[in-house]
Each structure stands twice: as structure tokens, then as C-alpha cells.
Design an enzyme around this catalytic site. Structure first.
Site, mmCIF file in Angstrom:
data_model
loop_
_atom_site.group_PDB
_atom_site.id
_atom_site.type_symbol
_atom_site.label_atom_id
_atom_site.label_comp_id
_atom_site.label_asym_id
_atom_site.label_seq_id
_atom_site.Cartn_x
_atom_site.Cartn_y
_atom_site.Cartn_z
ATOM 1 N N HIS A 1 -1.028 0.000 -9.794
ATOM 2 C CA HIS A 1 -1.696 -0.938 -8.866
ATOM 3 C C HIS A 1 -2.176 -2.211 -9.582
ATOM 4 O O HIS A 1 -3.368 -2.522 -9.613
ATOM 5 C CB HIS A 1 -2.868 -0.248 -8.149
ATOM 6 C CG HIS A 1 -3.225 -0.913 -6.858
ATOM 7 N ND1 HIS A 1 -3.586 -0.238 -5.725
ATOM 8 C CD2 HIS A 1 -3.267 -2.227 -6.516
ATOM 9 C CE1 HIS A 1 -3.841 -1.092 -4.751
ATOM 10 N NE2 HIS A 1 -3.653 -2.325 -5.219
ATOM 11 N N ARG B 1 0.845 -1.187 0.000
ATOM 12 C CA ARG B 1 0.000 0.000 0.000
ATOM 13 C C ARG B 1 0.887 1.247 0.000
ATOM 14 O O ARG B 1 1.966 1.251 0.594
ATOM 15 C CB ARG B 1 -0.897 0.041 1.250
ATOM 16 C CG ARG B 1 -2.035 -0.965 1.245
ATOM 17 C CD ARG B 1 -3.112 -0.617 0.210
ATOM 18 N NE ARG B 1 -4.232 -1.555 0.218
ATOM 19 C CZ ARG B 1 -4.355 -2.600 -0.585
ATOM 20 N NH1 ARG B 1 -3.412 -2.873 -1.472
ATOM 21 N NH2 ARG B 1 -5.426 -3.373 -0.522
HETATM 22 N N1 LIG Z 1 -0.637 -4.276 -5.143
HETATM 23 C C1 LIG Z 1 -1.540 -5.213 -5.248
HETATM 24 O O1 LIG Z 1 -2.019 -5.441 -6.353
HETATM 25 C C2 LIG Z 1 -1.931 -6.031 -4.055
HETATM 26 C C3 LIG Z 1 -2.694 -7.196 -4.264
HETATM 27 C C4 LIG Z 1 -3.012 -8.008 -3.172
HETATM 28 C C5 LIG Z 1 -2.590 -7.652 -1.894
HETATM 29 N N2 LIG Z 1 -1.870 -6.505 -1.698
HETATM 30 C C6 LIG Z 1 -1.405 -6.158 -0.326
HETATM 31 O O2 LIG Z 1 -0.704 -7.247 0.261
HETATM 32 C C7 LIG Z 1 -1.051 -7.323 1.630
HETATM 33 C C8 LIG Z 1 -0.724 -8.692 2.213
HETATM 34 O O3 LIG Z 1 -1.654 -9.671 1.790
HETATM 35 P P1 LIG Z 1 -1.611 -11.174 2.361
HETATM 36 O O4 LIG Z 1 -2.752 -11.895 1.740
HETATM 37 O O5 LIG Z 1 -0.259 -11.747 2.246
HETATM 38 O O6 LIG Z 1 -1.901 -10.897 3.925
HETATM 39 P P2 LIG Z 1 -1.778 -11.923 5.154
HETATM 40 O O7 LIG Z 1 -1.849 -13.340 4.682
HETATM 41 O O8 LIG Z 1 -2.753 -11.457 6.184
HETATM 42 O O9 LIG Z 1 -0.282 -11.687 5.696
HETATM 43 C C9 LIG Z 1 0.081 -10.518 6.343
HETATM 44 C C10 LIG Z 1 1.510 -10.673 6.865
HETATM 45 O O10 LIG Z 1 1.931 -9.415 7.393
HETATM 46 C C11 LIG Z 1 2.432 -9.620 8.713
HETATM 47 N N3 LIG Z 1 2.209 -8.429 9.553
HETATM 48 C C12 LIG Z 1 1.051 -7.800 9.844
HETATM 49 N N4 LIG Z 1 1.265 -6.765 10.688
HETATM 50 C C13 LIG Z 1 2.597 -6.744 10.939
HETATM 51 C C14 LIG Z 1 3.433 -5.937 11.745
HETATM 52 N N5 LIG Z 1 2.947 -4.933 12.483
HETATM 53 N N6 LIG Z 1 4.757 -6.209 11.767
HETATM 54 C C15 LIG Z 1 5.272 -7.228 11.038
HETATM 55 N N7 LIG Z 1 4.522 -8.048 10.265
HETATM 56 C C16 LIG Z 1 3.199 -7.806 10.218
HETATM 57 C C17 LIG Z 1 1.666 -10.801 9.246
HETATM 58 O O11 LIG Z 1 2.370 -11.356 10.360
HETATM 59 P P3 LIG Z 1 1.907 -12.727 11.075
HETATM 60 O O12 LIG Z 1 2.208 -13.818 10.075
HETATM 61 O O13 LIG Z 1 2.785 -12.794 12.254
HETATM 62 O O14 LIG Z 1 0.442 -12.573 11.368
HETATM 63 C C18 LIG Z 1 1.612 -11.697 8.004
HETATM 64 O O15 LIG Z 1 2.791 -12.445 7.871
HETATM 65 C C19 LIG Z 1 -2.523 -6.917 1.650
HETATM 66 O O16 LIG Z 1 -2.915 -6.450 2.920
HETATM 67 C C20 LIG Z 1 -2.581 -5.832 0.598
HETATM 68 O O17 LIG Z 1 -2.364 -4.569 1.184
HETATM 69 C C21 LIG Z 1 -1.532 -5.694 -2.756
#
Ligand SMILES: NC(=O)c1ccc[n+]([C@@H]2O[C@H](COP(=O)([O-])OP(=O)(O)OC[C@H]3O[C@@H](n4cnc5c(N)ncnc54)[C@H](OP(=O)(O)O)[C@@H]3O)[C@@H](O)[C@H]2O)c1
Length: 310
Positions: free
Chosen positions: A273, A225
Site C-alpha cells: 500500500h 482498494r
Molecule cells: N494505493 C494508494 O496508495 C492510494 C492512494 C490514493 C488514493 N487511492 C485510491 O484512489 C481512489 C481514487 O482517488 P481520486 O482522488 O482519483 O478520486 P476522485 O477524484 O473522486 O475520482 C474518482 C473517479 O472514480 C469514478 N467513479 C466513482 N464511482 C464510479 C462508478 N460506480 N463507476 C465508474 N466510475 C466511478 C468517478 O467518476 P466521475 O468522474 O463520473 O465522478 C471519478 O472519475 C481513492 O478513492 C482511493 O481508494 C489509493
């Protein structure tokens, strides 16, 4: 179950409704009609839902978000406190995002853009051979997407580390966790790939302090983001030679304004994006599978913890 589809930005809502109907023939699926009568839907499938949805559909219990990130949704003041949010878990996005990161790393490490420039002058000149150990990759986030990105680089024999809140392990990667693990993670990283959710804790995490702890000549890939990045700190780090470049897919203001300095910066690559786009077929399959599981009384995964904000 009564299911309503509502999206402010999708250009093909009827196609989504049709696909959901096909996948859930025993349920009622309808397109939300702004200003229509009060509805009795228990489930909403939505992306950037219109604020009026919640007043018009007061019986909603679940909202299936058509994306992995829920930061914008959670900031909506109209969002009912008790509504359970279910986010998209991978759904075909993780592989796309791993490709995105790989593309920009390869371009830097193997100089493909330079060869394209050289070709214009019919110039035969080899960039020095890739030494993988010189390109340690650090992935911020070890969830659905971060783990996929880390596994791809690890398969290709790059040194890989992941950083998460809890220090979650990913095969083939060194795991770091929490605020105490961050300095060690940054210090061993040259290519920093961000796929964290945007929360109060992670906002502004890509800042001067973080950049100063990376290995020299570092490269930033931000696919998560725009709110993670302190834009002025990136420009300073590039100016000072602290960073060699950055690939940015997400921005604080989207679309990125035409006057923004990122567009013309020679060391910044901008994409609109698109790192991971929602794929209708796999998304509908995932959501329908969860709705059927709920109807059988089974627990489902992907429910957002609203205190953690992801
Ligand atoms: N650009 C694009 O087209 C696009 C597309 C899809 C997604 N995204 C972005 O990618 C993000 C991640 O998606 P995901 O499906 O991988 O999410 P996810 O499965 O919920 O994984 C989130 C990861 O971030 C870690 N995390 C959260 N808060 C943290 C903190 N304060 N300090 C350190 N680590 C932290 C979590 O730690 P734990 O494992 O310890 O819980 C987890 O490993 C989305 O939220 C979105 O913003 C972007």
C-alpha cells in the site's frame, strides 16, 4: 478556528500539529487527547480517526481526511451524519500513482525484469521491441488520480481510455461512462489500471466477468482498494492464462497475511500500500488553504458526497 488533529496510525502526530500551526498561525491547532475533557473543535484533521473522537468533540463541522479514499471512514458507525468530510485532492499522490502504473507496464512491455535475470547469466538477448499499440491502457476512474495516470500514458503515446461514472473527459484519452460503457472499455483494454473509489457500486468490480472481457494476455494494476478485487477470480484468470500478471498495492486484509497465495505467485507483484503516500508538506498546504477559504466564507472543493460515497 479550533482545529484538532487525530490519527490512529500516524507515527508523527506532533509533526503534523506543528506544520498545521505554522500554516495557520491565526487558528488553534491541538493534538487530540483521548479521554481528555470535551472539546469545542469545529475542524478535525484526521486519518483513521479514533472512534471516541466524535463523542469527545461534539461541535465538529468538518473532517479533513489525510487521504483521497474515504471508504473506511464512511463505514465508521460513530461518524456523525451531518459531519462534512473533505478528502485529499491529489496532494502529490497522483504523480506517484502514475509512476507506479508506468513502472509495472514498462516492466511487462519492455521486459526489464527479464534483462535483470539475463544479466545473472551474462546473457545478451533482446526482448522484441515495444509496439505501443499492442498495449492499450484502460484506467478505471477519471478523477484526480485517474486523469493524471491517463495523461502520463497518453503523453508517452500509448492508446489510453478512461472509464468513470459520468463519462468524464480526459485530454488524450477515449472516455467511457457508466455500466453501459464498461463492456466497450474493457474490450479495448489490455492493461487495466484501477483507481476507483471503493463504493457499493465498485466493490468486486475486478472479477471474472471483467477479466473475460479484456484483450487477451491482459495485465492488471490495482492501486485503489483491495475490496475492488475478487481475489479467487484473479488466481483463476492467471491459472487459465486469461491474464498474464498483476501488480497489486492494496488488499482486502492489510497487512497481507504471510500465508496468502499472492506472496509466492510468480505472476503477481505485491507492494505494501505504497502506490501513493500522503506527503505532509503539500497536504498541509492544501488543507490550510481550504480552512482559510472557509474562514473567508468561500466554498471549497473536495467535499465528499456521502450518498455517492466518494
Ligand atoms: N494505493 C494508494 O496508495 C492510494 C492512494 C490514493 C488514493 N487511492 C485510491 O484512489 C481512489 C481514487 O482517488 P481520486 O482522488 O482519483 O478520486 P476522485 O477524484 O473522486 O475520482 C474518482 C473517479 O472514480 C469514478 N467513479 C466513482 N464511482 C464510479 C462508478 N460506480 N463507476 C465508474 N466510475 C466511478 C468517478 O467518476 P466521475 O468522474 O463520473 O465522478 C471519478 O472519475 C481513492 O478513492 C482511493 O481508494 C489509493
Amino acid at each position: 478556528m479550533d482545529i484538532v488533529f487525530a490519527s490512529r496510525h500516524d507515527g508523527h502526530p506532533e509533526q503534523w500539529v506543528q506544520a498545521l500551526r505554522q500554516a495557520l498561525p491565526d487558528d488553534t491547532v491541538r493534538l487530540w487527547d483521548e479521554g481528555g475533557a470535551k472539546g469545542a473543535a469545529q475542524v478535525a484533521v484526521a486519518w483513521a480517526p479514533p472512534p471516541a473522537l466524535f463523542a469527545q468533540e461534539p461541535r465538529l463541522e468538518y473532517l479533513f481526511n489525510l487521504g483521497a479514499g474515504v471508504d473506511t471512514l464512511l463505514r465508521m458507525p460513530e461518524l456523525p451524519a451531518g459531519l462534512r468530510i473533505v478528502r485529499l485532492e491529489d496532494g502529490g499522490m497522483a504523480a506517484q500513482m502514475a509512476e507506479y502504473a508506468l513502472y509495472y507496464l514498462l516492466d511487462e512491455a519492455r521486459g526489464f525484469s527479464r534483462y535483470a535475470e539475463q544479466q545473472k547469466q551474462a546473457r545478451w538477448h533482446r526482448v522484441s521491441a515495444l509496439q505501443r499499440e499492442e498495449w492499450p491502457v484502460g484506467v478505471m476512474g477519471a478523477g484526480r488520480i485517474g486523469a493524471c495516470v491517463a495523461r502520463l500514458f497518453s503523453t508517452l503515446d500509448y492508446p489510453v481510455a478512461v472509464w468513470s461514472r459520468t463519462g468524464r473527459a480526459v485530454e488524450g484519452a477515449e472516455a467511457f461512462g457508466g455500466a453501459e460503457g464498461l463492456p466497450g472499455f474493457l474490450a479495448r483494454t489490455r492493461v487495466l489500471v484501477n483507481v476507483l473509489p471503493l463504493t457499493e457500486e465498485t466493490r468486486g468490480i475486478l472479477c471474472r466477468e471483467a477479466f473475460s472481457q479484456l484483450k487477451p494476455d491482459a495485465y492488471l494494476i490495482n492501486m485503489a482498494r483491495g475490496g475492488h478485487l475478487v481475489e479467487s477470480d484473479l488466481l483463476t484468470a492467471l491459472e487459465e492464462g486469461r491474464l498474464r500478471g498483476a501488480a497489486l498495492d492494496v488488499f482486502s486484509h492489510e497487512p497481507l497475511p504471510a500465508s496468502h497465495p499472492f506472496w509466492a505467485h510468480p505472476r503477481i507483484r505485491v507492494t505494501p500500500h505504497v502506490a501513493g503516500v500522503t506527503l505532509m508538506r503539500s497536504t498541509v498546504r492544501q488543507i490550510a488553504g481550504k480552512i482559510r477559504a472557509m474562514a473567508r466564507g468561500e466554498a471549497i472543493s473536495g467535499i465528499v458526497d456521502r450518498t455517492r460515497q466518494y
